[in-house]
Design an enzyme around this catalytic site. Structure first.
Site, PDB file in Angstrom:
ATOM      1  N   MET A 331      56.774  -4.903 -14.145  1.00  0.00           N
ATOM      2  CA  MET A 331      56.952  -4.204 -13.674  1.00  0.00           C
ATOM      3  C   MET A 331      56.770  -4.110 -11.767  1.00  0.00           C
ATOM      4  O   MET A 331      56.800  -3.939 -10.601  1.00  0.00           O
ATOM      5  CB  MET A 331      56.456  -2.582 -13.921  1.00  0.00           C
ATOM      6  CG  MET A 331      57.471  -2.227 -15.405  1.00  0.00           C
ATOM      7  SD  MET A 331      58.854  -1.739 -14.803  1.00  0.00           S
ATOM      8  CE  MET A 331      58.850  -0.066 -13.746  1.00  0.00           C
ATOM      9  N   ASP A 350      46.272  -9.733 -10.628  1.00  0.00           N
ATOM     10  CA  ASP A 350      46.032 -10.015 -12.293  1.00  0.00           C
ATOM     11  C   ASP A 350      45.084 -10.064 -13.122  1.00  0.00           C
ATOM     12  O   ASP A 350      43.379 -10.758 -12.463  1.00  0.00           O
ATOM     13  CB  ASP A 350      46.979 -10.048 -13.398  1.00  0.00           C
ATOM     14  CG  ASP A 350      47.634  -9.804 -14.699  1.00  0.00           C
ATOM     15  OD1 ASP A 350      46.925  -9.814 -15.180  1.00  0.00           O
ATOM     16  OD2 ASP A 350      48.705  -9.731 -14.056  1.00  0.00           O
ATOM     17  N   VAL A 407      49.819  -1.835 -15.023  1.00  0.00           N
ATOM     18  CA  VAL A 407      48.330  -1.734 -16.414  1.00  0.00           C
ATOM     19  C   VAL A 407      48.933  -1.599 -18.083  1.00  0.00           C
ATOM     20  O   VAL A 407      50.280  -0.677 -17.760  1.00  0.00           O
ATOM     21  CB  VAL A 407      46.986  -2.433 -16.034  1.00  0.00           C
ATOM     22  CG1 VAL A 407      46.656  -2.926 -14.638  1.00  0.00           C
ATOM     23  CG2 VAL A 407      46.560  -0.844 -16.715  1.00  0.00           C
ATOM     24  N   GLU A 409      49.452  -0.100 -21.259  1.00  0.00           N
ATOM     25  CA  GLU A 409      49.370   1.778 -21.488  1.00  0.00           C
ATOM     26  C   GLU A 409      48.293   1.696 -22.227  1.00  0.00           C
ATOM     27  O   GLU A 409      47.992   2.362 -23.056  1.00  0.00           O
ATOM     28  CB  GLU A 409      50.621   1.997 -21.560  1.00  0.00           C
ATOM     29  CG  GLU A 409      52.033   1.655 -20.955  1.00  0.00           C
ATOM     30  CD  GLU A 409      52.164   2.966 -20.032  1.00  0.00           C
ATOM     31  OE1 GLU A 409      51.965   4.055 -20.141  1.00  0.00           O
ATOM     32  OE2 GLU A 409      51.133   2.982 -18.961  1.00  0.00           O
ATOM     33  N   LYS A 414      43.564   1.261 -17.692  1.00  0.00           N
ATOM     34  CA  LYS A 414      43.744   1.931 -17.147  1.00  0.00           C
ATOM     35  C   LYS A 414      42.325   2.823 -16.089  1.00  0.00           C
ATOM     36  O   LYS A 414      42.107   2.952 -15.116  1.00  0.00           O
ATOM     37  CB  LYS A 414      44.532   3.231 -16.967  1.00  0.00           C
ATOM     38  CG  LYS A 414      46.298   2.438 -17.257  1.00  0.00           C
ATOM     39  CD  LYS A 414      46.638   3.327 -17.644  1.00  0.00           C
ATOM     40  CE  LYS A 414      48.419   3.305 -17.787  1.00  0.00           C
ATOM     41  NZ  LYS A 414      48.989   1.944 -16.895  1.00  0.00           N
ATOM     42  N   SER A 436      54.175   5.113 -17.942  1.00  0.00           N
ATOM     43  CA  SER A 436      55.739   6.033 -17.852  1.00  0.00           C
ATOM     44  C   SER A 436      55.472   6.957 -19.609  1.00  0.00           C
ATOM     45  O   SER A 436      56.422   7.946 -19.325  1.00  0.00           O
ATOM     46  CB  SER A 436      56.618   4.989 -18.513  1.00  0.00           C
ATOM     47  OG  SER A 436      56.292   4.639 -19.864  1.00  0.00           O
ATOM     48  N   HIS A 457      56.349   6.201 -10.690  1.00  0.00           N
ATOM     49  CA  HIS A 457      57.002   6.170 -11.713  1.00  0.00           C
ATOM     50  C   HIS A 457      58.161   5.398 -11.391  1.00  0.00           C
ATOM     51  O   HIS A 457      58.653   5.566 -11.328  1.00  0.00           O
ATOM     52  CB  HIS A 457      57.689   6.447 -13.006  1.00  0.00           C
ATOM     53  CG  HIS A 457      57.685   6.230 -14.351  1.00  0.00           C
ATOM     54  ND1 HIS A 457      59.276   6.733 -15.152  1.00  0.00           N
ATOM     55  CD2 HIS A 457      57.870   4.772 -14.725  1.00  0.00           C
ATOM     56  CE1 HIS A 457      59.660   6.403 -15.338  1.00  0.00           C
ATOM     57  NE2 HIS A 457      58.834   5.174 -15.401  1.00  0.00           N
TER      58      HIS A 457
END
Length: 717
Positions: A331, A350, A407, A409, A414, A436, A457
């Site tokens: 993503m 990252d 990053v 879920e 987060k 999401s 999103h």
């Protein structure tokens, strides 16, 4: 001069008609334009000092982009208020005017400076000579089938007479575009010249003795490639075309069969009668449900969303200059690519440099393909790639005006990156999460500036999927919303705005499509029947195939998290056991490991896993196609209505745009709420009650649906 067309007569006696529809960035065909053109044709025909006419555009944006779709939507809304004769008169007005143009007795040439689509191309085809600027970016086409209509200004009659029936059907049935050189090769246009010479070339043709007659008005005219019901080539074409069309459309788009009928019947008739046939089939589509629903959702409401229908009006424009992209996975890499394509500087962060560089390599691959296909110069590709900076250092985020986090879920992960990011970015920076499923309000608690925290999103693959779902947390402010919408406009995506909830709107409602299919697997319904019903209903992909694409592993973890979050409120479904068996017991994760509902052999096409029936035995009595289709489609629509009732959705428009462009809901319906209105709210409610009684509470009608049924209201006014 009229209000929509600038009119002048030059010293050579050539009338110059420059189309300039006021209040529009691109010329579109309105009733006023048709009336103005009709009056000017009378003047050209009756004035002996006029030798001929050149039709061009006064706008640099192009020639004519087609009919004003709001006008078309207005025509569909009046079908119950006017007589069939009046509806036909209005529908036939453009066709009648263009026929008058080509039979006015004076030579008429088109000088085309840019895009000419739909009615724009039909205007050109009605001219006796067609000159187009030598620009490979110019598109000429008849895309009406994409909104459930057919070309109603003579396109189904003139195009086959110019390029042959078989070839023209590819463009009429698929809405394909042609470039100027392609159109020249097919004989659709006569000249391709430099852009600054189009009007001069058109005038020269008239002054050199251009004839004021179309080839099809000559007694000696023959359609290229053959015509008539007895020609072997034509027989073969019309034997195969309906079957091929049915295979592609699954019978959901009546416009395709109407186009075939127009061409088949019309090519055997004189032009005047052929045009009447075309308009009758055009009116038939206006009287139906598919075209009005598609026009409203896919164009009118979609364009309104893209122009900022949900944007706070009191906020100044806030374009993104420097984006911090947290996470360089699939993503994050896709978001970095579309942002750089829009000219935005991207800091791609990252945990390791290897991961960050790999994320950038996604853009490298796409840009290399573009250069190889000659869609982009190497210099431009290098410039775009240079906008993406891979890093592992949060300090590199300094100066970013927008952050997008993609990053793992996990709430704690987060929260950690949020804190690290806010320590280095400016206080004015807006923070967006690409989650999401996790509620934005919950994630925002890790931020020191909750009013600047918002959900952004995306859908995978980011470079191809057109929708972006903007999610408002409980404390999200107008500045964050305006910033997010301006960013989405920059990257040329379509936004919808929704309020916070678990799964938000798209993920929550999309999940019901897969869940109901899994429920049926548990009941012993044949997997192939379920898949075929989904596809033939018009969904982009069958529910079991899309479950594999998303991954059964993700479905399991999302289900587990939802059970934990809802506790006693969670309503178990038979599908829970199906996913648990496939993932937990059989290690079938979906497409990602080659085993899911389908098998994915490395050297062949995927196929439904035969072992499903061993774990979920097939029932002796199988349901009808109608029942399976109804369960799949009603289940989604009911959840959409729940989202509207709960305030997750702000308006029906967002519901239908999000459904079609987010998870591939059947476009021919106009979206789930348009589908409910078309079925009839009362009828839909009655059927939902029956489904709830037979198959469970997932079909229980929301109070909003009952309320609308009692009041006799639709979801759209």
């Amino acid at each position: 001069m009229t209000n929509t067309i600038k009119f002048d007569i030059d010293s050579d006696g050539i009338a110059l008609l420059a189309i300039d529809v006021p209040g529009k960035s691109m010329n579109v065909i309105t009733q006023e334009f048709i009336s103005d053109l009709d009056g000017l044709i009378d003047k050209i025909a009756s004035d002996d000092t006029i030798k001929g006419a050149v039709i061009s555009s006064a706008k640099d944006s192009g020639f004519v982009a087609g009919a004003d779709l709001e006008m078309m939507l207005g025509m569909t809304a009046m079908v119950d208020k006017v007589s069939p004769e009046e509806l036909f008169r209005q529908a036939f007005s453009l066709s009648s005017t263009l026929r008058k143009l080509e039979t006015c007795g004076k030579p008429v040439a088109a000088a085309v400076n840019g895009v000419a689509m739909g009615g724009g191309l039909e205007i050109i085809l009605a001219c006796h000579h067609r000159v187009v600027a030598d620009n490979p970016k110019i598109n000429l086409g008849l895309p009406e089938v994409m909104v459930g209509l057919l070309p109603g200004g003579g396109g189904t009659q003139r195009l086959p007479r110019l390029m042959g029936i078989q070839m023209s059907l590819q463009y009429l049935l698929q809405g394909k575009n042609m470039k100027p050189q392609e159109a020249l090769g097919f004989g659709v246009i006569q000249q391709v010249v430099p852009a600054d010479e189009i009007v001069a070339a058109a005038k020269k043709w008239i002054l050199d003795g251009g004839k004021a007659e179309q080839p099809w008005d000559s007694k000696k005219f023959k359609i290229p490639g053959g015509s008539g019901v007895y020609d072997p080539n034509i027989v073969q074409t019309f034997i195969g075309a309906p079957a091929m069309t049915k295979k592609e459309t699954k019978g959901n788009y009546p416009a395709t069969l109407n186009i075939l009928s127009c061409v088949y019947e019309g090519h055997q008739l004189p032009m005047d009668k052929a045009l009447v046939v075309e308009s009758k089939y055009f009116c038939d589509l206006l009287l139906g449900d598919v075209a009005p629903n598609m026009i409203r959702t896919l164009f009118v409401n979609k364009q309104a969303a893209e122009k900022g229908a949900r944007r706070p009006k009191d906020q100044p424009e806030m374009k993104t200059k420097k984006l911090g992209m947290l996470g360089a996975g699939m993503m994050g890499a896709g978001i970095a690519y579309v942002s750089a394509m829009a000219g935005i500087e991207v800091i791609l962060l990252d945990m390791t440099m290897e991961a960050a560089e790999k994320g950038k390599s996604y853009s490298t691959g796409l840009l290399e393909k573009a250069v190889k296909r000659r869609k982009m110069s190497q210099e431009k590709a290098d410039g775009i790639l240079g906008l993406i900076k891979p890093t592992t250092e949060y300090a590199d985020l300094e100066g970013c005006d927008l952050i997008i986090e993609a990053v793992l879920e996990d709430v704690d992960v987060k929260a950690d990156v949020t804190a690290k990011t806010e320590a280095v970015v400016p206080e004015s920076c807006i923070y967006g999460s690409n989650t999401s499923t996790l509620p934005i309000t919950q994630l925002a608690k890790a931020s020191a500036r909750e009013d600047q925290f918002i959900g952004i999103h995306f859908f995978s693959p980011v470079d191809k999927m057109p929708l972006v779902e903007i999610i408002l947390g409980e404390n999200t402010g107008d500045v964050a919303l305006a910033k997010a919408l301006d960013y989405v406009a920059q990257i040329r995506k379509t936004p919808i705005v929704v309020n916070d909830s678990r799964g938000f709107y798209t993920s929550r409602c999309f999940g019901t499509y897969v869940q109901e299919a899994s429920n049926m697997i548990a009941e012993g319904v044949k997997p192939a029947l379920i898949e075929n019903c989904g596809v033939y209903a018009g969904m982009a992909v069958g529910p079991l195939a899309v479950a594999d694409e998303v991954s059964l592993e993700l479905s399991y973890h999302v289900g587990t998290a939802t059970k934990k979050a809802l506790g006693d409120k969670y309503v178990a479904q038979p599908s829970d056991k199906v996913i648990e068996v496939l993932y937990k017991e059989l290690d079938r994760k979906g497409k990602k490991n080659g085993h899911g509902f389908y098998e994915y052999p490395e050297d062949g096409k995927k196929y439904l896993w035969p072992g499903l029936s061993e774990h979920f035995p097939l029932a002796d009595e199988q349901p009808s196609q109608e029942e399976v289709t109804k369960r799949l489609m009603y289940r989604q629509a009911i959840e959409v209505i729940r989202c509207l009732e709960e305030g997750v959705l702000l308006a029906p428009e967002d519901a239908d745009i999000g459904a079609i462009f987010g998870w591939g809901f059947a476009p021919w319906t106009g979206g789930p709420l348009s589908m409910v209105d078309t079925i009839g709210v009362k009828e839909f409610l009655a059927e939902a009650d029956k489904l709830a009684n037979r198959f469970g509470p997932q079909f229980s009608p929301p109070a909003l649906l009952r309320d609308k049924a009692e009041k006799g209201e639709n979801f759209y006014a």
